[in-house]
Design a protein around this motif. Structure first.
Motif, PDB file in Angstrom:
ATOM      1  N   VAL A 196     -12.519  25.134  15.116  1.00 32.51           N
ATOM      2  CA  VAL A 196     -13.290  26.277  14.636  1.00 32.51           C
ATOM      3  C   VAL A 196     -13.117  27.463  15.581  1.00 32.51           C
ATOM      4  CG1 VAL A 196     -15.623  27.135  14.193  1.00 32.51           C
ATOM      5  CG2 VAL A 196     -14.952  24.858  13.384  1.00 32.51           C
ATOM      6  N   GLU A 197     -13.105  27.210  16.866  1.00 32.60           N
ATOM      7  CA  GLU A 197     -12.936  28.297  17.841  1.00 32.60           C
ATOM      8  C   GLU A 197     -11.584  28.978  17.669  1.00 32.60           C
ATOM      9  OE1 GLU A 197     -14.980  29.710  20.085  1.00 32.60           O
ATOM     10  OE2 GLU A 197     -16.581  28.474  19.249  1.00 32.60           O
ATOM     11  N   HIS A 198     -10.580  28.209  17.295  1.00 30.64           N
ATOM     12  CA  HIS A 198      -9.260  28.788  17.051  1.00 30.64           C
ATOM     13  C   HIS A 198      -9.270  29.685  15.822  1.00 30.64           C
ATOM     14  CE1 HIS A 198      -4.981  29.265  16.374  1.00 30.64           C
ATOM     15  NE2 HIS A 198      -5.069  28.625  15.225  1.00 30.64           N
ATOM     16  N   LEU A 199     -10.011  29.277  14.794  1.00 29.80           N
ATOM     17  CA  LEU A 199      -9.992  29.982  13.520  1.00 29.80           C
ATOM     18  C   LEU A 199     -10.888  31.210  13.493  1.00 29.80           C
ATOM     19  CD1 LEU A 199     -10.221  26.849  11.192  1.00 29.80           C
ATOM     20  CD2 LEU A 199      -8.276  28.414  11.304  1.00 29.80           C
ATOM     21  N   ARG A 200     -12.001  31.138  14.146  1.00 28.55           N
ATOM     22  CA  ARG A 200     -13.069  32.126  13.972  1.00 28.55           C
ATOM     23  C   ARG A 200     -12.646  33.520  14.423  1.00 28.55           C
ATOM     24  NH1 ARG A 200     -17.704  31.952  18.490  1.00 28.55           N
ATOM     25  NH2 ARG A 200     -17.718  34.114  17.795  1.00 28.55           N
ATOM     26  N   GLY A 201     -13.260  34.501  13.788  1.00 26.86           N
ATOM     27  CA  GLY A 201     -13.081  35.887  14.185  1.00 26.86           C
ATOM     28  C   GLY A 201     -14.412  36.462  14.623  1.00 26.86           C
ATOM     29  N   PRO A 202     -14.534  37.780  14.668  1.00 29.60           N
ATOM     30  CA  PRO A 202     -15.763  38.406  15.148  1.00 29.60           C
ATOM     31  C   PRO A 202     -16.946  38.243  14.188  1.00 29.60           C
ATOM     32  CG  PRO A 202     -14.187  40.071  14.420  1.00 29.60           C
ATOM     33  CD  PRO A 202     -13.466  38.771  14.429  1.00 29.60           C
ATOM     34  N   ARG A 203     -16.678  38.008  12.911  1.00 30.62           N
ATOM     35  CA  ARG A 203     -17.766  37.849  11.945  1.00 30.62           C
ATOM     36  C   ARG A 203     -17.997  36.351  11.724  1.00 30.62           C
ATOM     37  NH1 ARG A 203     -16.956  41.632   6.812  1.00 30.62           N
ATOM     38  NH2 ARG A 203     -19.164  41.065   6.582  1.00 30.62           N
ATOM     39  N   PHE A 204     -18.681  35.732  12.665  1.00 31.60           N
ATOM     40  CA  PHE A 204     -18.796  34.285  12.723  1.00 31.60           C
ATOM     41  C   PHE A 204     -20.260  33.867  12.873  1.00 31.60           C
ATOM     42  CE2 PHE A 204     -18.903  30.398  15.434  1.00 31.60           C
ATOM     43  CZ  PHE A 204     -18.315  29.507  14.535  1.00 31.60           C
ATOM     44  N   VAL A 205     -20.651  32.858  12.086  1.00 33.43           N
ATOM     45  CA  VAL A 205     -21.994  32.285  12.155  1.00 33.43           C
ATOM     46  C   VAL A 205     -21.861  30.782  12.351  1.00 33.43           C
ATOM     47  CG1 VAL A 205     -24.146  31.859  10.899  1.00 33.43           C
ATOM     48  CG2 VAL A 205     -23.009  34.080  10.689  1.00 33.43           C
ATOM     49  N   GLU A 206     -22.580  30.258  13.318  1.00 29.84           N
ATOM     50  CA  GLU A 206     -22.588  28.816  13.579  1.00 29.84           C
ATOM     51  C   GLU A 206     -23.996  28.278  13.379  1.00 29.84           C
ATOM     52  OE1 GLU A 206     -22.451  25.970  17.528  1.00 29.84           O
ATOM     53  OE2 GLU A 206     -20.949  27.571  17.377  1.00 29.84           O
ATOM     54  N   ARG A 207     -24.096  27.175  12.638  1.00 25.69           N
ATOM     55  CA  ARG A 207     -25.368  26.486  12.470  1.00 25.69           C
ATOM     56  C   ARG A 207     -25.129  24.993  12.674  1.00 25.69           C
ATOM     57  NH1 ARG A 207     -26.927  30.900  12.682  1.00 25.69           N
ATOM     58  NH2 ARG A 207     -28.230  32.090  11.230  1.00 25.69           N
TER      59      ARG A 207
END
Length: 270
Positions: A228-239
């Protein structure tokens, strides 16, 4: 309750069984659902109902070798082919609902498919939701491939949810695969996990939500985090959800999870 329509289309290896859920009013967005390994789209009725109630029209398909679709059971030789098949579902949704934003939600193996799809076609999506995704590191693949013969051990149904009824229903479902992994499928999973890990980050403007149970023993959260860290960009939400297991939409706190997801989709895609 949403109305559902079952239909088929031609995939790379035969007919694929698809389903569309819709409400009585005009939808404001499309949500595509990519289901997990061994299961089928019929297990997503409750989630689809909630998404439709929030303004979506929902499309999903049984992947090749799954549910009511053609193909040897749970045999996937190449996940790029599955992405191609899913592209046809997406194109159908866009043709039937031109101009609506499209959100992709993938669970477990479907999260891997969704991640790869977003790497290839992220510029056509309004948002991406990854639920307990098989990305990053999934040690179970290497452990199973190390055997000369893949063990025929049934899934531990207690890993799905803290609600015993979920596991019991899963175990009794004739459209769910209850046998062993196929070696070719495990090898394809390994290649696809590597492809996502070595592939591009997602478009910076693509909103991404990652949800995961902190007590997920089937797809442990720590293994997915790197992907997920590899894929994510600046518009990211983690739950992440304490004590929750693998199937968040079937968990004891499923209503809270679904509320989080629908709110994210509404804010990201309108």
């Amino acid at each position: 309750m949403a109305e559902s329509r079952e239909w088929t289309y031609q995939g790379r290896q035969g007919d694929l069984a698809a389903r569309t859920w819709s409400g009585t009013g005009e939808p404001v967005r499309v949500v595509l659902i990519a289901h997990g390994y061994g299961e089928h789209v019929g297990r997503y009725e409750r989630l689809a109902d909630r998404l439709v109630a929030d303004g979506a029209v929902v499309y999903a398909v049984d992947h090749v070798g799954h549910g009511r679709s053609d193909g040897e059971r749970v045999l996937i030789g190449d996940f790029e082919d599955v992405v191609d098949d899913f592209r046809t579902l997406h194109e159908t949704a866009r043709r039937e609902h031109p101009g609506l934003p499209v959100v992709l939600l993938g669970h477990s193996m479907g999260g891997l498919i969704a991640a790869r799809y977003a790497q290839r076609y992220g510029n056509t999506l309004a948002a991406l939701v990854l639920s307990s995704p098989v990305v990053g590191r999934w040690d179970a693949v290497g452990q199973l491939l190390a055997f000369d013969e893949i063990p025929d051990v049934p899934l531990d149904i207690t890993t799905l949810s803290r609600d015993p009824a979920v596991g019991e229903k899963y175990a009794a479902d004739p459209l769910v695969w209850h046998g062993p992994f196929k070696r070719a499928t495990l090898q394809a999973l390994e290649r696809s996990i590597d492809a996502v890990g070595q592939g591009p980050a997602l478009p910076e403007g693509l909103p991404v939500m990652w949800i995961h149970g902190e007590a997920d023993a089937l797809v442990p959260i720590d293994g997915s985090r790197a992907g997920v860290e590899h894929l994510r960009g600046p518009r990211f939400v983690e739950r992440t959800y304490p004590e929750a297991r693998h199937e968040l939409f079937n968990e004891l706190n499923a209503d809270a999870v679904t509320n989080d997801v629908t709110r994210f989709i509404r804010e990201a895609a309108g």
